[in-house]
Design an enzyme around this catalytic site. Structure first.
Site, PDB file in Angstrom:
ATOM      1  N   GLU A   1       0.824  -1.228   0.000  1.00 42.07           N
ATOM      2  CA  GLU A   1       0.000   0.000   0.000  1.00 42.07           C
ATOM      3  C   GLU A   1       0.840   1.251   0.000  1.00 42.07           C
ATOM      4  O   GLU A   1       0.603   2.172  -0.757  1.00 42.07           O
ATOM      5  CB  GLU A   1      -0.918   0.044   1.225  1.00 42.07           C
ATOM      6  CG  GLU A   1      -2.237  -0.655   1.044  1.00 42.07           C
ATOM      7  CD  GLU A   1      -2.079  -2.149   1.185  1.00 42.07           C
ATOM      8  OE1 GLU A   1      -1.015  -2.568   1.645  1.00 42.07           O
ATOM      9  OE2 GLU A   1      -3.014  -2.879   0.847  1.00 42.07           O
TER      10      GLU A   1
ATOM     11  N   HIS B   1     -10.980  -4.708  10.119  1.00 43.36           N
ATOM     12  CA  HIS B   1     -11.475  -4.439   8.774  1.00 43.36           C
ATOM     13  C   HIS B   1     -12.745  -3.613   8.778  1.00 43.36           C
ATOM     14  O   HIS B   1     -13.440  -3.572   7.775  1.00 43.36           O
ATOM     15  CB  HIS B   1     -11.748  -5.764   8.041  1.00 43.36           C
ATOM     16  CG  HIS B   1     -10.504  -6.494   7.679  1.00 43.36           C
ATOM     17  ND1 HIS B   1      -9.701  -7.087   8.595  1.00 43.36           N
ATOM     18  CD2 HIS B   1      -9.918  -6.714   6.474  1.00 43.36           C
ATOM     19  CE1 HIS B   1      -8.669  -7.655   7.992  1.00 43.36           C
ATOM     20  NE2 HIS B   1      -8.776  -7.439   6.708  1.00 43.36           N
TER      21      HIS B   1
END
Lengths: 443, 455
Positions: free
Chosen positions: B157, B226
């Site tokens: 990322e 998440h």
């Protein structure tokens, strides 16, 4: 050369102009006064630079006519003052990693190039020392990371790439801002936080930008993925530009750099990763920070070159080699420049708690890039001591003027406080420090 | 019983036969409320301004309340499916030649159209190309545009977000997809320090036209790491625009505006909304349909209370409004659409009309979107029009648990929105007579009916 015309003088301007380059120059006396750069010969009507250029052209033509092979031939042409125009130098061989051949060890440098490198490095050195002075006078505040000692890196890299290529570096960026097109005046005004600064006083030492130069980045290592992104844009747009992406030995241990190596190699991005290894990441020496100090091998699947970063010709040659490699579409390449910084990490660091003064002195006396270049030029009769001194004087004057401007230019207006938050945006209102202060922001 | 006294809300219709009212503890406050024409200029001044009393339909309240309780029970038991079922209800007005388009398809259309329109736009992220998108949002784009413009990245990322920002600096217009915004935390330095701040630091020399998009907030059963909502995190930073669409029209229009914007935009989608179909008007389906960033939309007009929300919870607000409408409480529902810059003017205008405000969001309460709305309303001119403190309905202040029952109770539900009214005292008008009832009594059937069935 049998001209015997007096130099053209435009009466209404009361100035002397060279017949070749049409630049305004000071007039040298017809006899006795030495023709130096900046003066015009009263007899020939030509200035120093023009004489050099004319003779270079003639010698080029002669050389082209003559049978010549490779870099072995040394052609010397006599100039007015009897200097060598060009010389071959032997430079240190670079260690390579995953490469069959490295950069050349025999390089040719012309007199003009030498003078230009000398002038640029001297300007950078003086600029950094001036910044040191201004910082101690508290005219510059905050962060000030000085680049003196490492000038050969910036100058050598810039000599090998074009202005249309891209470059990004970390916070030790004053030198690169200069080589990429920023003026000393604007750089110093940015350091002192004035409106005449290159970023209008809003960026400071670490955030200077100009065309195809993306700063000046404060977060260690963050510029490396950015550099790869710029290279992606170059590849996407299909121009044969590349991106030079610099970081230090301290940043070389950042995870995002390895992520970037992976993607750059995977997608064959035209990026040159350059690790400026100055031996210390802030106060931590490379032996104490890295399990492997062979930074040029850290790319693992990216070929690497280790270069003597104190020799401008070595850096230039290696950068040329790397640029050719990238432009041929082979993907990224890694360069480690072994260099040294005389100052501490920043102005708040005296730089002697983690290294000895003797070490600094030793490097300064044995491997200073400017001295090395000066010795080379003098020993090969490419310049005279006076000429180089004259350059020093001019550089000093330029820096003085810039410092004067930087200290006297007014600070940015308060109206500018909220501007430039967005680009190409209609004006918006920004909350001030209290609910009633609504400040205006324009792009 | 009440934390404060003297705050009222007006109800339009016959609700119940006049109830025996229980006077509030502070009798003197209550007395100051009782005037035939209630006029209000500021909260502390005397109540002399007259108010309109809109009349509503008369219907049998008891029957209705039973029906409502039953349907509410159904909503809450069926969870996600109920939301999608509600998505098709009649309060989404249909236009001629409208189509049912899911949010996923709307996003796909938006990206397709922008990729076609501008050569410089490209998409990069994990699994966006050959996998057709982790949530199939970029389905078909790789087949159409190829490797050059739809780029699969390795799981890095920080690396690929930095590469996207660098490409934006060099003149391209990347769309950087994070698989969920939870992973954007790995790359948040690139989003904030490299993208958001650069235009300012360079005094406008260096623009960064990039869009960071991906699903944000809670999904179903994906647990704590998440399920975080990043609206407040990104909206905190100047230099960024933060956009949070709800329905397909929002999604398409805002994504197109974001891509065309020359500044870094954080585009917060919601995974649970991807598969939900919404009506899209003919106009919304056109290739140049954009929604301006920074403008909220009043999804439902009302006069008694304002509900402000963004993303998925706009749907919840509309459902709560439907329930309360049966009781005659007309809620005005505002869909924020953009979190930064926030359209406070719309909220203020609404509050000036309704005098009550409830904010609904999925994120945590502390330093959240609702907290910001409260502060802004309090600082602005609408404060004088508030009859009661602003209520924030937020997610529970815990990391998201996994078990379904715990997960359901850690996010705002429709009953929580209805419950936010419980503090209010309602004036009921009937034949010129005024009666008072605590809203708590009015809404408690709905709350009681929805008590969880603990086995």
């Amino acid at each position: 050369m049998c001209f015997s015309q007096t130099p053209e003088k435009k009466r209404w301007q009361q100035r002397w102009f060279c017949r070749y380059c049409r630049q305004r120059r000071r007039r040298a006396a017809p006899e006795g006064q030495r023709l130096t750069e900046g003066r015009i010969c009263a007899v020939q009507g030509l200035c120093w630079a023009s004489l050099g250029k004319m003779l270079t052209n003639i010698s080029n033509v002669l050389r082209a006519c003559a049978q010549r092979n490779g870099a072995a031939a040394v052609v010397s042409a006599r100039t007015y003052a009897d200097f060598t125009n060009e010389a071959t130098f032997e430079i240190k061989k670079c260690d390579t990693f995953k490469l069959d051949e490295g950069p050349a060890t025999q390089v040719v440098m012309t007199r003009d190039e030498g003078l230009q490198y000398y002038r640029t490095m001297q300007t950078m050195r003086r600029m950094e020392l001036k910044a040191d002075q201004l910082y101690k006078q508290k005219i510059i505040r905050g962060f000030c990371h000085l680049y003196d000692g490492q000038e050969a890196c910036a100058v050598g890299i810039e000599a090998a790439i074009n202005l249309s290529d891209h470059l990004i570096t970390a916070y030790r960026a004053h030198g690169y801002t200069y080589t990429r097109g920023g003026t000393v005046k604007k750089i110093m005004a940015e350091l002192t936080g004035r409106r005449g600064g290159i970023a209008k006083g809003k960026g400071g030492s670490m955030h200077m930008y100009c065309k195809h130069f993306y700063g000046g980045n404060g977060i260690v290592g963050a510029q490396v993925p950015l550099g790869a992104g710029v290279a992606l844009a170059c590849k996407y747009q299909g121009n044969s530009e590349l991106c030079v992406c610099l970081y230090g030995d301290g940043a070389a241990n950042q995870g995002q750099i390895f992520e970037t190596y992976n993607m750059a190699a995977l997608w064959k991005l035209p990026v040159i990763f350059i690790c400026e290894n100055n031996g210390y990441g802030m106060g931590t020496s490379v032996e104490r920070a890295a399990a492997s100090t062979d930074y040029f091998k850290r790319g693992e699947f990216i070929p690497g070159v280790r270069v003597d970063g104190m020799d401008v010709l070595c850096v230039r040659e290696a950068s040329r080699f790397a640029a050719d490699y990238c432009r041929s579409g082979k993907g990224p390449i890694l360069m480690e420049l072994q260099t040294y910084r005389y100052h501490g990490h920043s102005m708040s660091d005296p730089g002697v708690s983690y290294r000895t003064r003797e070490e600094i002195q030793e490097v300064r006396s044995k491997s200073d890039p400017i001295s090395m270049l000066k010795d080379r030029m003098l020993s090969n009769n490419m310049a005279s001591v006076e000429e180089l001194k004259e350059i020093d004087v001019e550089v000093r004057k330029e820096i003085e003027d810039a410092a004067q401007f930087a200290t006297t230019d007014p600070e940015p207006p308060l109206e500018d406080l909220c501007n430039h938050i967005f680009h190409n945006n209609p004006p918006l209102e920004v909350r001030g420090t209290n609910p009633w202060s609504k400040l205006k922001s324009v792009s | 019983m009440l934390p404060y006294s003297g705050s009222v809300s007006l109800v339009s219709s016959f609700l119940f036969p006049p109830l025996q009212f229980v006077p509030p503890p502070n009798r003197s406050d209550w007395l100051c409320v009782v005037t035939p024409s209630v006029r209000r200029v500021t909260r502390s001044s005397d109540w002399s301004k007259s108010r309109r009393f809109p009349t509503g339909l008369a219907h049998s309240p008891a029957e209705d309340s039973l029906k409502m309780a039953a349907s509410l029970r159904c909503f809450l038991r069926s969870g996600k499916k109920a939301v999608s079922a509600l998505g098709q209800r009649e309060f989404h007005r249909s236009a001629p030649a409208a189509a049912q388009v899911t949010v996923r398809d709307a996003l796909n259309q938006a990206m397709d159209e922008e990729l076609e329109r501008d050569e410089r736009v490209f998409l990069l992220g994990e699994e966006v190309a050959q996998y057709d998108g982790a949530y199939k949002v970029s389905r078909g784009l790789w087949k159409k545009y190829g490797d050059k413009r739809i780029i699969d990245t390795p799981i890095s990322e920080m690396g690929f977000a930095g590469i996207a920002v660098g490409a934006a600096m060099a003149g391209l217009r990347p769309i950087c997809e994070f698989m969920t915004f939870n992973f954007s935390m790995q790359a948040i330095d690139q989003v904030i320090n490299s993208a958001a701040k650069t235009c300012y630091m360079s005094a406008g020399l260096q623009a960064v036209p990039i869009v960071f998009r991906g699903p944000n907030g809670a999904s179903a059963g994906v647990a704590a790491q998440h399920s975080q909502c990043f609206a407040a995190w990104y909206a905190h930073c100047p230099g960024l625009k933060v956009v949070s669409p709800w329905n397909s029209e929002d999604a398409k229009g805002l994504l197109k505006s974001s891509i065309r914007d020359d500044n870094p935009v954080v585009f917060l989608e919601n995974e649970l909304l991807y598969g939900v179909p919404f009506e899209m008007s003919e106009e919304a389906q056109s290739k140049d349909f954009t929604i301006p960033i920074g403008k909220a939309k009043v999804e439902r007009a009302g006069s008694h209370i304002t509900l402000v929300s963004h993303s998925r919870y706009v749907g919840h607000c509309l459902d709560a409004a439907a329930v309360l409408a049966k009781e005659g409480i007309e809620c005005e529902v505002i869909n924020l659409r953009t979190i930064r810059p926030m359209d406070v003017e719309s909220i203020e205008a609404s509050v000036m009309k309704t005098n009550h405000l409830v904010t609904v969001e999925g994120g945590w309460p502390q330093f959240g979107v609702g907290a910001e709305i409260c502060a802004r309303i309090m600082e602005g001119s609408a404060f004088n029009y508030l009859d009661s403190p602003v209520t924030r309905v937020t997610g529970v202040d815990i990391p998201m648990p996994y078990a379904k029952i715990l997960e359901d109770h850690s996010l705002p539900q429709i009953k929580d929105i209805i419950f936010s009214l419980h503090n209010l005292v309602l004036i009921i008008v009937r034949n010129g007579n005024y009666s008072f009832v605590f809203a708590e009594f009015l809404i408690c059937p709905y709350l009681a009916a929805t008590k969880p069935n603990l086995h």
